[in-house]
Design a protein around this motif. Structure first.
Motif, PDB file in Angstrom:
ATOM      1  N   ARG A 236      52.005  98.875  40.507  1.00  0.00           N
ATOM      2  CA  ARG A 236      51.704  97.948  39.406  1.00  0.00           C
ATOM      3  C   ARG A 236      52.925  97.153  38.969  1.00  0.00           C
ATOM      4  NH1 ARG A 236      50.541 102.287  34.466  1.00  0.00           N
ATOM      5  NH2 ARG A 236      51.485 100.905  32.955  1.00  0.00           N
ATOM      6  N   GLY A 237      54.119  97.609  39.350  1.00  0.00           N
ATOM      7  CA  GLY A 237      55.330  96.891  38.956  1.00  0.00           C
ATOM      8  C   GLY A 237      55.831  95.937  40.031  1.00  0.00           C
ATOM      9  N   ASN A 238      55.133  95.863  41.150  1.00  0.00           N
ATOM     10  CA  ASN A 238      55.615  95.013  42.241  1.00  0.00           C
ATOM     11  C   ASN A 238      55.081  93.591  42.084  1.00  0.00           C
ATOM     12  OD1 ASN A 238      55.993  93.670  44.680  1.00  0.00           O
ATOM     13  ND2 ASN A 238      55.900  95.565  45.862  1.00  0.00           N
ATOM     14  N   PRO A 239      55.977  92.622  41.783  1.00  0.00           N
ATOM     15  CA  PRO A 239      55.493  91.259  41.517  1.00  0.00           C
ATOM     16  C   PRO A 239      54.764  90.634  42.706  1.00  0.00           C
ATOM     17  CG  PRO A 239      57.909  91.342  41.574  1.00  0.00           C
ATOM     18  CD  PRO A 239      57.434  92.751  41.669  1.00  0.00           C
ATOM     19  N   ARG A 240      55.084  91.071  43.911  1.00  0.00           N
ATOM     20  CA  ARG A 240      54.415  90.464  45.072  1.00  0.00           C
ATOM     21  C   ARG A 240      52.965  90.906  45.192  1.00  0.00           C
ATOM     22  NH1 ARG A 240      58.050  90.400  50.333  1.00  0.00           N
ATOM     23  NH2 ARG A 240      56.297  89.163  51.003  1.00  0.00           N
ATOM     24  N   LEU A 241      52.667  92.031  44.561  1.00  0.00           N
ATOM     25  CA  LEU A 241      51.289  92.515  44.644  1.00  0.00           C
ATOM     26  C   LEU A 241      50.486  92.188  43.386  1.00  0.00           C
ATOM     27  CD1 LEU A 241      51.927  96.019  46.259  1.00  0.00           C
ATOM     28  CD2 LEU A 241      51.089  93.955  47.367  1.00  0.00           C
ATOM     29  N   ALA A 242      51.221  91.635  42.394  1.00  0.00           N
ATOM     30  CA  ALA A 242      50.584  91.444  41.090  1.00  0.00           C
ATOM     31  C   ALA A 242      49.310  90.614  41.172  1.00  0.00           C
ATOM     32  CB  ALA A 242      51.580  90.809  40.122  1.00  0.00           C
ATOM     33  N   GLU A 243      49.278  89.640  42.041  1.00  0.00           N
ATOM     34  CA  GLU A 243      48.122  88.733  42.114  1.00  0.00           C
ATOM     35  C   GLU A 243      47.217  89.044  43.303  1.00  0.00           C
ATOM     36  OE1 GLU A 243      48.324  85.228  40.176  1.00  0.00           O
ATOM     37  OE2 GLU A 243      49.046  86.884  38.924  1.00  0.00           O
ATOM     38  N   ARG A 244      47.592  90.000  44.103  1.00  0.00           N
ATOM     39  CA  ARG A 244      46.886  90.180  45.378  1.00  0.00           C
ATOM     40  C   ARG A 244      45.481  90.761  45.207  1.00  0.00           C
ATOM     41  NH1 ARG A 244      48.886  90.710  50.793  1.00  0.00           N
ATOM     42  NH2 ARG A 244      47.388  91.805  52.087  1.00  0.00           N
ATOM     43  N   TYR A 245      45.388  91.786  44.380  1.00  0.00           N
ATOM     44  CA  TYR A 245      44.083  92.415  44.189  1.00  0.00           C
ATOM     45  C   TYR A 245      43.585  92.090  42.798  1.00  0.00           C
ATOM     46  CZ  TYR A 245      45.844  94.821  48.240  1.00  0.00           C
ATOM     47  OH  TYR A 245      46.384  95.085  49.463  1.00  0.00           O
ATOM     48  N   ASP A 246      42.298  91.941  42.715  1.00  0.00           N
ATOM     49  CA  ASP A 246      41.710  91.477  41.469  1.00  0.00           C
ATOM     50  C   ASP A 246      41.044  92.644  40.753  1.00  0.00           C
ATOM     51  OD1 ASP A 246      40.531  90.083  39.466  1.00  0.00           O
ATOM     52  OD2 ASP A 246      39.697  88.522  40.764  1.00  0.00           O
ATOM     53  N   TRP A 247      41.248  92.682  39.411  1.00  0.00           N
ATOM     54  CA  TRP A 247      40.530  93.691  38.640  1.00  0.00           C
ATOM     55  C   TRP A 247      39.024  93.482  38.797  1.00  0.00           C
ATOM     56  CZ3 TRP A 247      44.563  93.011  34.302  1.00  0.00           C
ATOM     57  CH2 TRP A 247      45.443  94.094  34.294  1.00  0.00           C
ATOM     58  N   LEU A 248      38.647  92.245  39.015  1.00  0.00           N
ATOM     59  CA  LEU A 248      37.219  91.965  39.168  1.00  0.00           C
ATOM     60  C   LEU A 248      36.826  92.024  40.635  1.00  0.00           C
ATOM     61  CD1 LEU A 248      36.784  89.173  36.484  1.00  0.00           C
ATOM     62  CD2 LEU A 248      36.314  91.616  36.337  1.00  0.00           C
ATOM     63  N   SER A 249      37.267  93.047  41.312  1.00  0.00           N
ATOM     64  CA  SER A 249      36.858  93.192  42.713  1.00  0.00           C
ATOM     65  C   SER A 249      35.718  94.210  42.758  1.00  0.00           C
ATOM     66  CB  SER A 249      38.025  93.691  43.550  1.00  0.00           C
ATOM     67  OG  SER A 249      38.300  95.014  43.164  1.00  0.00           O
TER      68      SER A 249
END
Ligand code: PEP
Ligand code: MG
Length: 762
Positions: free
Chosen positions: A651-664
């Motif tokens: 959760r702290g990795n900025p590169r992954l911050a946008e990769r997966y969506d809470w609305l998945s």
């Protein structure tokens, strides 16, 4: 303070400084002085080579040498970052190598003839926190220089900084890493530490203290100057602490106690004394110790410890100003209206010296979310942008600044259109805030009459005030570890109890759900040694939270008693973080009940009732809810951790911050199963992760059957507006089809649905 016995390092440096003193006082030309300096140092350290490189026009030029070819002087040049010398200047760091060539950055310069020499030690010559040159020594034999020698070199480098500045050998203000100051608009990115926007003029916290003389004429006199400065500084701190504003208990108080502890730290004053013994003036000695502290700070990986070190820097600056008579910070000189404060870093006490009506914002080159100053600024309601690199070089005193901590950026010297855009955005934010404030006393009720429980997340004593500000229904997550994180030592049970009681009292009849400590892993406490926890490769999945608490049951027992006693006569809500298997919950529950019985046995008043809950953050727990739920009074889903584990995405990795969506579909299907299990078992379930603080995500959660959200206080307005515009029955009816189909663009589908159904997504 007793006069210290000089250490070997002090003695070595003093010998050199005594000889340098005569060179510096001489009437010779600067170049001749430098030539003398390299001889003196080379002899003192019995080094075949001693060289000085100075930064001129952005490159490091060999200015004087003993041992290397004289033909290389003013000829050999290195770019910043090039070779060992360039590396020292670029990173403002010391190198000590027994085999220079084996260093990856080694760059061979044939004109110098340095191939004869194996060992190498170099230190940066620092002025105004920037490297303006490098002093280095080399030996034919392969040997590492010992600490005493390195210390002596560092001390000499300080004196050299003064010499070369006085001789005008470097371009002032053009140290390594600095850029020419621009006069056009500039945009800088930073890190949001405290939310908010502000328009104002740049004020530098500290007009710099320039050290004029670094070699002492009279060591005893210098020592007396430092004693007296320490006395004054301690008096100032004591006075500050006795001011009524800080007199009350609370986080500020804890922070200031730490600060005071540093001010009275004998180790620190001893090190300064030692530097004076080496022949430095009081100012230079303080600066020398501060440089060393900075160096150590860079090596420390622990953010909490680093923050403590900033407190020490804050005090060192204060001491330096007292001793040099260059007293004023911007706070003492009085702030102009609408000021935005610029600093490398600030101590909490320094920030509190400012007039908060005039202070509109703070921009720091450093800073972190858990730093004391951030906590204090949040309590003062001042937006803070941290990690704003080079702000002190890009911005000039008095520049107009547009600070948008929410969007994590700063504009200096804006153009007229930039200013207009900012004003428009500010107006919208203010209008929106006013609209949200108007919702404060209205219920979080959907259009089809379902009352949603809207609670806030909190962690500090002052956060309880957010209940009244937002009109929330209670505190749905009180992160008790915050108190542990802001303290210098393990908070005593009495302190814990006082905090819990204050929060319960401030909440009145609104519930407060206390989460037992979630420490360990990345929330390590510097004062608490935890076996097996240091150097973990995956701290988020490590020895943390309930795992740690059950392993250190004295800690857990103390917290249990503090909570149980704090809730005397009332209902205590408590939940356990990171429960991974039912037995962990059972053990924690048993521990609490034992403490409760113990209190009863001693005739102490415990809570009228205790409601126990677990956090669902570890996916495995979802598979055994049938065993766990019958034991629970409530379940709270921590979507921050849960989703990082579901997607195996830090959760702290900025590169992954946008990769997966809470609305998945994966997350929503998972949550749907959990909600259904809770409904079947008749156990109330809520969400307390950040997901619930975003309108579209919150709409989806309500659509899954959730009816309790605990969110960050700033999100209460927008989420309540969403709830009050939502027909929750309709979204619940639409949800099964979305989940069954599991489309890739679920977010867009929901957004479109919200648009068609006039759901307020602000
Ligand atoms: C969570 O993980 O969702 C949560 C609320 O706990 P924290 O953010 O404190 O880990
Ligand atoms: Mg968590």
């Amino acid at each position: 303070m007793p006069v210290p016995v000089p250490t070997p390092a002090a003695t070595a440096a003093r010998e050199i400084l005594t000889r340098l003193h005569d060179v510096m006082a001489g009437r010779t030309h600067a170049q001749a002085k430098l030539n003398n300096v390299v001889q003196i140092i080379g002899e003192a350290l019995t080094s075949e080579v001693c060289s000085i490189y100075l930064l001129r026009d952005g490159v490091l030029e060999l200015y004087a040498t003993r041992g290397l070819s004289q033909a290389a002087v003013h000829v050999t040049k290195l770019a910043l970052g090039e070779g060992l010398v360039g590396t020292i200047a670029k990173f403002v760091e010391t190198l000590n190598l027994d085999e220079a060539e084996s260093h990856p950055e080694f760059a061979y310069k044939p004109e110098t003839g340095e191939e004869l020499y194996h060992s190498f030690a170099g230190v940066p010559i620092v002025r105004r926190e920037r490297a303006v040159g490098v002093l280095c020594v080399q030996h034919a034999a392969a040997r590492r220089y010992d600490d005493v020698e390195i210390e002596a070199l560092q001390t000499v480098a300080m004196v050299l900084a003064e010499l070369i500045a006085a001789a005008g050998l470097i371009d002032e203000g053009l140290g390594a890493g600095s850029g020419a100051r621009d006069t056009g608009p500039a945009q800088l990115a930073g890190l949001k530490l405290v939310d908010g926007m502000a328009r104002g003029h740049a004020v530098f916290h500290q007009p710099r203290v320039v050290i004029e003389h670094s070699i002492a004429e009279d060591i005893e006199a210098e020592r007396q100057r430092v004693y007296s400065a320490f006395r004054q500084m301690r008096e100032q701190i004591d006075r500050m602490m006795s001011q009524s504003e800080f007199g009350t208990a609370g986080e500020h108080r804890d922070v200031l106690e730490t600060y005071k502890m540093f001010a009275y730290d004998e180790g620190w004053s001893r090190r300064i004394n030692d530097a004076i013994s080496s022949g430095l003036t009081a100012e230079a000695a303080i600066e020398r110790v501060q440089q060393r502290t900075r160096m150590r700070m860079r090596e420390i990986d622990d953010p909490l410890l680093r923050d403590r070190m900033h407190d020490l820097e804050d005090l060192a600056n204060r001491l330096l100003r007292i001793v040099s008579g260059q007293l004023g910070t911007a706070a003492q000189m009085g702030l102009r209206q609408d000021s935005i404060l610029i600093a490398r870093n600030l101590g909490p006490a320094e920030l509190l010296e400012y007039d908060r009506r005039r202070l509109k914002g703070v921009v720091l080159e450093e800073g972190s979310l858990t730093a004391h100053v951030t906590i204090v600024a949040r309590a003062m309601g001042v937006p803070v942008l941290g990690r704003t690199r080079d702000v002190r070089h890009t911005v000039a005193e008095g520049d107009l600044l547009l600070l948008d901590a929410t969007q994590q950026h700063l504009v200096a010297r804006p153009t007229a259109p930039m200013e207009e855009a900012f004003e428009a955005k500010l107006a919208v934010t203010q209008k929106r805030r006013a609209e949200f404030a108007a919702l404060r006393d209205l219920p979080a009720m959907t259009t089809d009459g379902v009352r949603i429980q809207l609670m806030v997340n909190a962690g500090l004593r002052d956060d309880a005030a957010q209940l009244d500000v937002t009109g929330a229904d209670g505190i749905g997550l009180f992160r008790t570890e915050f108190q542990f994180l802001v303290s210098a030592t393990l908070p005593q049970r009495e302190h814990q109890q006082r905090l819990y009681r204050d929060v319960i009292e401030a909440a009145g009849d609104r519930p407060v759900i206390f989460r037992t400590v979630d420490i360990g892993g990345d929330k390590a406490l510097p004062y608490m040694k935890i076996e097996g926890a240091s150097g973990e490769e995956n701290p988020a999945m490590g020895w943390r939270a309930l795992r740690l608490a059950l392993g250190r049951d004295a800690l857990m027992k103390a917290q249990a008693r503090a909570l149980l006693e704090a809730a005397a006569g009332r209902t205590l809500h408590v939940m356990f973080p990171m429960v991974s298997e039912p037995w962990e919950y059972e053990d924690a529950h048993t521990l609490f009940e034992e403490q409760r019985a113990w209190l009863q046995g001693r005739g102490k008043m415990g809570p009228g009732a205790v409601r126990y809950g677990a956090m669902l953050e570890v996916p495995a727990l979802a598979e055994v809810l049938d065993q766990l739920l019958p034991q629970l009074d409530f379940l709270s889903i921590g979507t921050n951790d849960l989703t990082q584990f579901l997607f195996a995405a830090d959760r702290g990795n900025p590169r992954l911050a946008e990769r997966y969506d809470w609305l998945s579909p994966a997350i929503l299907r998972f949550l749907s199963r959990v909600v259904t299990a809770c409904q079947t078992a008749g156990v109330p379930v809520g969400v307390c992760g950040e997901m619930g603080g975003r309108p579209l995500e919150a709409m989806a959660l309500l659509g899954l059957g959730i009816d309790r959200l605990s969110i960050t206080p700033a999100a209460v307005g927008p989420i309540k507006a969403m709830i009050r515009s939502l027909d929750v029955g309709a979204v619940r009816a639409a949800m099964p089809a979305w989940l069954a189909e599991g489309p890739r663009n679920l977010r867009q589908r929901m957004e479109a649905w919200a648009g068609e159904h006039a759901v307020a997504l602000l």
